[in-house]
Write an enzyme that holds these catalytic residues in place. Structure first.
Site, short mmCIF file in Angstrom:
data_model
loop_
_atom_site.label_atom_id
_atom_site.label_comp_id
_atom_site.label_asym_id
_atom_site.label_seq_id
_atom_site.Cartn_x
_atom_site.Cartn_y
_atom_site.Cartn_z
N GLU A 11 -21.19 12.46 6.18
CA GLU A 11 -22.31 13.31 5.75
C GLU A 11 -22.95 14.05 6.91
OE1 GLU A 11 -23.39 14.35 2.82
OE2 GLU A 11 -21.75 13.26 1.88
N HIS A 12 -23.02 13.39 8.08
CA HIS A 12 -23.60 14.05 9.26
C HIS A 12 -22.80 15.29 9.62
CE1 HIS A 12 -26.41 10.83 10.06
NE2 HIS A 12 -25.45 9.94 10.06
N ASP A 69 -11.57 16.73 14.99
CA ASP A 69 -11.67 15.47 15.70
C ASP A 69 -12.39 15.78 17.00
OD1 ASP A 69 -11.31 12.68 15.77
OD2 ASP A 69 -9.62 12.87 17.12
N PHE A 151 -26.08 12.25 15.88
CA PHE A 151 -25.30 11.07 15.52
C PHE A 151 -24.28 10.80 16.62
CE2 PHE A 151 -23.24 14.79 13.83
CZ PHE A 151 -21.87 14.58 13.98
N TYR A 153 -22.71 9.77 19.88
CA TYR A 153 -23.20 9.56 21.24
C TYR A 153 -24.34 10.52 21.62
CZ TYR A 153 -18.81 6.95 21.86
OH TYR A 153 -17.77 6.07 21.74
#
EC number: 3.6.1.66
Length: 196
Positions: A11-12, A69, A151, A153
């Site tokens: 969702e982030h 990614d 979100f 790191y």
């Protein structure tokens, strides 16, 4: 409005992508196309993982799609966590545990040696045509968390262009303007727009 599938149920990431893209495309999640599979991410590079997810969706669901990614590459750790960023502390994708592991491994490393970068690869699969778009942002790793936004790191990564703030301390639009994902997606959107 053109529809395109983003191969994620995070969702982030979905929210961030929708903010970056705005109203140019209707971005569908995996859940919206009925995909609840655990798509493998076993490639040795972030580009390979992005391509693997896009091809999986095309093969099993028939949709043109894009996937991404991202890796955090820390110079003092020889490029770790890199392709293993999401599961650095184990298979559970636990962001807090991942951050704890990074901070523990960097214990005693001076600020000037804590350089790092985020790299995102976006793989777009249209028919059988594959296109890869990359974005990266340089910065450094702090000794403790700062900020509550973002979100992954974000609370320990301070980008060079970030006025001393971490990604977690920035407003979403400020982060998206300079972030690795923002830059990769901007290239994707520019490419898609050129096809119209």
């Amino acid at each position: 409005m053109r529809e395109i599938v983003f191969a994620t149920n995070n969702e982030h990431k979905l929210q961030e992508l929708r903010e970056i893209v705005g109203h140019k495309f209707n971005i569908l999640s995996l859940a919206q196309i009925g995909c609840h599979d655990d798509i493998p991410e076993t490639a040795s590079t972030i580009e390979g993982n992005a391509e693997m997810k896009a091809r999986y969706v095309k093969q099993h669901y028939g949709y043109d799609c894009f996937s991404d990614d991202t890796g955090l590459e820390i110079d003092a750790l020889g490029g770790e966590p890199g392709v293993y960023s999401a599961r650095y502390a184990g298979p559970g994708h636990d962001s807090e545990a991942n951050i704890d592991k990074v901070l523990a491994k960097l214990q005693g490393v001076p600020p000037e040696r804590r350089t790092a970068r985020f790299r995102t690869a976006v793989a777009l699969l249209q028919g059988q045509q594959l296109h890869i778009f990359e974005g990266k942002v340089e910065g450094h790793i702090l000794t403790e968390r700062h900020g509550t936004g973002g979100f992954g790191y974000d609370s320990i990564f301070a980008p060079v262009e970030g006025r001393g703030l971490t990604f977690a301390q920035m407003q979403p639009q400020e982060k998206n303007a300079i972030s690795h994902r923002g830059r990769a997606v901007a290239r994707l959107v520019q490419f898609l727009a050129s096809q119209e």
